[in-house]
Design a protein around this motif. Structure first.
Motif, PDB file in Angstrom:
ATOM      1  N   UNK A   8     -69.976 -31.480  27.209  1.00  0.00           N
ATOM      2  CA  UNK A   8     -69.001 -32.394  26.626  1.00  0.00           C
ATOM      3  C   UNK A   8     -69.208 -32.465  25.114  1.00  0.00           C
ATOM      4  N   UNK A   9     -68.101 -32.535  24.386  1.00  0.00           N
ATOM      5  CA  UNK A   9     -68.208 -32.558  22.924  1.00  0.00           C
ATOM      6  C   UNK A   9     -66.969 -33.168  22.297  1.00  0.00           C
ATOM      7  N   UNK A  10     -67.162 -33.759  21.128  1.00  0.00           N
ATOM      8  CA  UNK A  10     -66.053 -34.237  20.302  1.00  0.00           C
ATOM      9  C   UNK A  10     -65.590 -33.103  19.408  1.00  0.00           C
ATOM     10  N   UNK A  11     -64.286 -32.905  19.311  1.00  0.00           N
ATOM     11  CA  UNK A  11     -63.724 -31.811  18.516  1.00  0.00           C
ATOM     12  C   UNK A  11     -62.773 -32.387  17.480  1.00  0.00           C
ATOM     13  N   UNK A  12     -62.872 -31.882  16.278  1.00  0.00           N
ATOM     14  CA  UNK A  12     -62.038 -32.337  15.167  1.00  0.00           C
ATOM     15  C   UNK A  12     -60.690 -31.611  15.230  1.00  0.00           C
ATOM     16  N   UNK A  13     -59.853 -32.044  16.161  1.00  0.00           N
ATOM     17  CA  UNK A  13     -58.535 -31.461  16.350  1.00  0.00           C
ATOM     18  C   UNK A  13     -57.829 -32.173  17.483  1.00  0.00           C
ATOM     19  N   UNK A  14     -56.526 -32.021  17.556  1.00  0.00           N
ATOM     20  CA  UNK A  14     -55.736 -32.708  18.571  1.00  0.00           C
ATOM     21  C   UNK A  14     -55.915 -32.050  19.936  1.00  0.00           C
TER      22      UNK A  14
ATOM     23  N   UNK B  81     -61.326 -26.776  14.124  1.00  0.00           N
ATOM     24  CA  UNK B  81     -61.395 -27.520  12.870  1.00  0.00           C
ATOM     25  C   UNK B  81     -60.936 -26.692  11.675  1.00  0.00           C
ATOM     26  N   UNK B  82     -61.296 -25.403  11.633  1.00  0.00           N
ATOM     27  CA  UNK B  82     -61.060 -24.615  10.422  1.00  0.00           C
ATOM     28  C   UNK B  82     -59.981 -23.537  10.560  1.00  0.00           C
ATOM     29  N   UNK B  83     -59.683 -23.094  11.766  1.00  0.00           N
ATOM     30  CA  UNK B  83     -58.780 -21.949  11.923  1.00  0.00           C
ATOM     31  C   UNK B  83     -57.753 -22.150  13.035  1.00  0.00           C
ATOM     32  N   UNK B  84     -57.480 -23.363  13.423  1.00  0.00           N
ATOM     33  CA  UNK B  84     -56.618 -23.634  14.577  1.00  0.00           C
ATOM     34  C   UNK B  84     -55.281 -22.901  14.474  1.00  0.00           C
TER      35      UNK B  84
ATOM     36  N   UNK C 117     -61.024 -30.293  30.397  1.00  0.00           N
ATOM     37  CA  UNK C 117     -60.424 -31.623  30.496  1.00  0.00           C
ATOM     38  C   UNK C 117     -60.471 -32.239  29.101  1.00  0.00           C
ATOM     39  N   UNK C 118     -59.313 -32.425  28.493  1.00  0.00           N
ATOM     40  CA  UNK C 118     -59.229 -32.783  27.075  1.00  0.00           C
ATOM     41  C   UNK C 118     -58.599 -34.166  26.936  1.00  0.00           C
ATOM     42  N   UNK C 119     -59.304 -35.072  26.283  1.00  0.00           N
ATOM     43  CA  UNK C 119     -58.806 -36.430  26.059  1.00  0.00           C
ATOM     44  C   UNK C 119     -58.574 -36.653  24.570  1.00  0.00           C
ATOM     45  N   UNK C 120     -57.611 -37.477  24.260  1.00  0.00           N
ATOM     46  CA  UNK C 120     -57.303 -37.787  22.865  1.00  0.00           C
ATOM     47  C   UNK C 120     -58.216 -38.891  22.350  1.00  0.00           C
ATOM     48  N   UNK C 121     -58.719 -38.702  21.134  1.00  0.00           N
ATOM     49  CA  UNK C 121     -59.510 -39.701  20.440  1.00  0.00           C
ATOM     50  C   UNK C 121     -58.779 -40.134  19.175  1.00  0.00           C
ATOM     51  N   UNK C 122     -59.122 -41.275  18.605  1.00  0.00           N
ATOM     52  CA  UNK C 122     -58.486 -41.693  17.344  1.00  0.00           C
ATOM     53  C   UNK C 122     -58.769 -40.706  16.222  1.00  0.00           C
ATOM     54  N   UNK C 123     -57.912 -40.718  15.218  1.00  0.00           N
ATOM     55  CA  UNK C 123     -58.124 -39.914  14.024  1.00  0.00           C
ATOM     56  C   UNK C 123     -57.851 -38.440  14.197  1.00  0.00           C
ATOM     57  N   UNK C 124     -56.997 -38.070  15.152  1.00  0.00           N
ATOM     58  CA  UNK C 124     -56.660 -36.671  15.346  1.00  0.00           C
ATOM     59  C   UNK C 124     -57.755 -35.847  15.983  1.00  0.00           C
TER      60      UNK C 124
END
Length: 237
Positions: A10-16, A123-126, A77-84
């Motif tokens: 499990x991890x937090x990802x900087x992206x939608x 984060x960098x190349x989406x 399994x991808x959940x939305x977090x605040x801040x994109x």
């Protein structure tokens, strides 16, 4: 004897969620290796697997079965977090037939590295596809100390990620990169238009390897693979 395994990461990802979902199903060349997924429930996935869950942008899974009780399942399994941002729960389950402990250890550590790389890609190349190369070292790179030679050639040490390296590769030029991942078995480098992944698979009974992911327009993955292959082989000559 066949024995099942299950690896959860499990991890937090900087992206939608949509960016993460697209990375898992469309942008594999950017962080893993080139694979195609037929975008529908029941579609054809990598290696002849079947898409068993297709719920963009939150859930995706594929499943492969084979002889002797073999199966391999990947679940996102991808959940939305605040801040994109997003939270990804990734589950890899299947069967190992021999050397279970070593295979599980290797798969778990590879999973952590791959999922980190997925986060870097988002984060960098989406949204970008990559020119890709997969490079394997020579037989000499299977020795216990072989991956330390790669770190030395890169000019990095086990002080953690966050540093910078600069090296010149014949046929490539100067590579100025951030060390985005560093541990005993893996190194990740990221530049403005590329990612380089180094795998100390010598720890798991194989040879050292690396992958190249180039995002610049017109990048030549084959040429880069040849150049980096010469560099990697040269370490052990």
């Amino acid at each position: 004897m066949a024995k099942e395994f299950k690896i959860v990461h499990e991890s937090e990802i900087d992206g939608t969620p949509q960016q993460v979902f697209d990375a898992a199903t469309l942008g594999n060349s950017g962080w893993l290796w080139p694979m195609e997924v037929e975008p529908k429930l029941g579609g054809v996935g990598p290696y002849g697997s079947t898409v068993t869950v297709w719920e963009p942008p939150h859930r995706f899974a594929n499943h492969l079965e084979g002889e002797g009780g073999f199966f391999n399942t990947l679940e996102y399994d991808i959940s939305e977090l605040p801040g994109g941002k997003s939270w990804l729960r990734y589950v890899h389950s299947g069967v190992f037939f021999e050397d279970w402990d070593n295979q599980y250890d290797g798969a778990a550590k590879h999973t952590a590295f791959y999922q980190h790389t997925l986060g870097q890609y988002v984060k960098y190349f989406a949204g970008k596809q990559a020119a890709f190369a997969d490079i394997q070292g020579p037989a000499a790179s299977s020795s216990p100390e072989a991956f330390e030679a790669v770190k030395a050639a890169l000019g990095i040490h086990d002080s953690g990620a966050g540093g910078h390296v600069s090296l010149t590769i014949a046929g490539v030029g100067t590579v100025d990169a951030v060390v985005d991942y560093l541990d005993k078995n893996f190194v990740g480098l990221r530049t403005e238009d590329a990612m380089y992944r180094f795998f100390g698979r010598n720890a798991f009974g194989a040879v050292v390897g690396m992958t190249v992911h180039l995002f610049a327009p017109g990048a030549d993955g084959e040429a880069a693979g040849t150049a980096w292959g010469a560099w990697l082989n040269g370490i052990y000559s």
